[in-house]
Enzyme design. Structure first.
Site, PDB file in Angstrom:
ATOM      1  N   CYS A  78       3.367   3.522   3.091  1.00 36.20           N
ATOM      2  CA  CYS A  78       3.792   2.410   3.949  1.00 36.20           C
ATOM      3  C   CYS A  78       4.975   2.840   4.821  1.00 36.20           C
ATOM      4  O   CYS A  78       6.022   3.253   4.309  1.00 36.20           O
ATOM      5  CB  CYS A  78       4.171   1.194   3.113  1.00 36.20           C
ATOM      6  SG  CYS A  78       4.676  -0.242   4.105  1.00 36.20           S
ATOM      7  N   HIS A  93       0.834  -1.213   0.000  1.00 34.51           N
ATOM      8  CA  HIS A  93       0.000   0.000   0.000  1.00 34.51           C
ATOM      9  C   HIS A  93       0.863   1.256   0.000  1.00 34.51           C
ATOM     10  O   HIS A  93       2.010   1.232   0.467  1.00 34.51           O
ATOM     11  CB  HIS A  93      -0.942   0.012   1.202  1.00 34.51           C
ATOM     12  CG  HIS A  93      -0.239   0.116   2.524  1.00 34.51           C
ATOM     13  ND1 HIS A  93      -0.072   1.300   3.202  1.00 34.51           N
ATOM     14  CD2 HIS A  93       0.362  -0.833   3.287  1.00 34.51           C
ATOM     15  CE1 HIS A  93       0.588   1.081   4.322  1.00 34.51           C
ATOM     16  NE2 HIS A  93       0.866  -0.201   4.412  1.00 34.51           N
TER      17      HIS A  93
END
Lengths: 203, 223
Positions: A108, A105
């Site tokens: 992060c 994602h």
């Protein structure tokens, strides 16, 4: 440092939330828990980050029972680590999932930390070492990117590809890929928009 | 990828893959409708109050069973919610959650009908799972007298699930990160719960955190 908050209310809130969840589930389907305890039949194994902003079942609007889950710091899969490989073996060999998703994602924390070499203590240093290795081996490419956000995102993508490769190195996974068409996919979740996108992880 | 030995993906599987993306877009739309700034706020960073350590089992999704939204709980899930003392994976999660996110509560959540615990009660060679599941067999050994005294097979299995959850809580309390943070801030508090698949409800195992910690510190004090 955050202020100390009386802890009881926070726990009470979850236990109330759980009661509400159980009630809503039964309202939507009075038969939901019938047979639920007997067997699980998830189609997908999700290997994602522990980050609170990426709850797999919520963001994919899935139902309980649909996704088998392993979440750790920065969705790292190593070939020599027992925890994640136990999940792979159990999910593929025992539960018989049909797909494996590795999902990284944006934003992060693990990838951001891997852009530098700050000492995070022996534990976390060791855990994010693979991300720091990826940063070093792609330094030229990363230097061309304009912001740390983009550099971090590129490390996230490279790390997903690395984890996918290591998932495919597991013997039980290989057997299921050949024998029953198990497939492995790489995703990146975009926190600013909430959207999932598929990465090209074919080799 | 295009190996002739790989069978074509059945159509329903392709559909289940696409469904994740479709459902994701629906979820985004509903979140934006309820709060147009929802994702903007999440982009700013995470400040979860809880770390949840639970089982990988698909029937026990952390956020859903606790009624928590995205951004509220940091999550680690593995086979049978174990916290092995030398497992770098779970130890990194605890370390980050306590030292960097300053979570107030750590919840270990086991569940009845746990396949991992069942496998550990079964005399079978499970390959790489052997060393992992051995941790559960060790929990049995620690409580051999009590467990051997339970005649009913299901009751014995359920009790081992509870004891395994408490053992994970104890292992969390043995870490320097938790001991040092608790000494300084009076948090995190560690909780042991079990989720019941028959009714969807959480059961608090209600062990006394302070008393347990005190007992642990006698031998395991690191701060």
């Amino acid at each position: 440092m955050k202020q100390h908050v009386p802890p009881v209310d926070q726990i009470e809130r979850i236990l109330q939330g759980n009661k509400a969840h159980a009630r809503r589930t039964l309202e939507a389907d009075p038969e939901f828990f019938k047979g639920y305890a007997d067997k699980q039949r998830p189609g997908v194994l999700w290997i994602g980050c522990a980050d609170s902003r990426v709850p797999e079942t919520t963001i994919s609007d899935s139902k309980p029972g649909e996704i088998f889950v392993h979440r750790n710091i920065a969705n790292v899969v190593n070939t020599d680590e027992v925890g994640a490989n136990s999940v792979l073996d159990f999910a593929v060999g025992n539960v018989k999932v049909q797909k494996i998703v590795v999902c990284g994602h944006t934003n992060c924390g693990g990838a951001a930390a891997a852009l530098g070499d700050a000492n995070l203590g022996p534990n976390l240093n060791k855990w994010i070492e693979p991300l720091r290795e990826l940063r070093k081996s792609h330094q030229g490419e990363l230097d061309k990117l304009k912001t740390d956000y983009l550099r971090g995102l590129r490390v996230v993508e490279l790390n997903v590809q690395r984890s996918v490769k290591n998932v495919k190195a597991n013997a039980t996974v290989q057997q299921a890929m050949k024998g029953r068409g198990l497939t492995v996919h790489g995703f990146v979740y975009d926190i600013p928009t909430g959207e999932l996108r598929a990465l090209d992880t074919a080799e | 990828m295009d190996s002739p030995t790989i069978q074509p993906i059945p159509r329903y599987l392709q559909q289940s893959h696409e469904r994740i993306f479709e459902n994701n877009r629906k979820w985004v739309a509903s979140k934006r409708e309820a709060d147009p700034a929802f994702f903007e706020k999440l982009s700013a960073g995470q400040t979860p109050e809880y770390l949840y350590i639970g089982c990988s089992d698909s029937r026990v999704p952390a956020n859903e069973i606790m009624g928590l939204d995205a951004g509220e709980v940091f999550v680690h899930r593995n086979i049978a919610n174990l916290v092995p003392n030398t497992d770098l994976n779970v130890m990194s999660v605890i370390n980050y959650a306590v030292r960097h996110l300053h979570v107030k509560h750590i919840v270990v959540c086991g569940h009845y009908n746990c396949g991992g615990v069942k496998a550990a009660l079964t005399p079978a060679d499970m390959g790489i799972l052997n060393p992992w599941l051995r941790n559960i067999r060790d929990v049995y050994r620690l409580h051999e007298k009590e467990l051997d005294g339970i005649e009913d097979k299901d009751a014995k299995y359920n009790r081992l699930i509870e004891l395994n959850t408490i053992e994970s809580c104890r292992n969390i309390m043995k870490t320097a990160a938790v001991q040092q943070s608790y000494q300084k801030n009076q948090y995190p508090i560690v909780h042991g719960w079990v989720f019941d698949l028959h009714d969807g409800l959480l059961k608090d195992l209600k062990f006394d955190f302070e008393e347990t910690l005190e007992g642990i510190m006698k031998i395991y004090q690191l701060e």
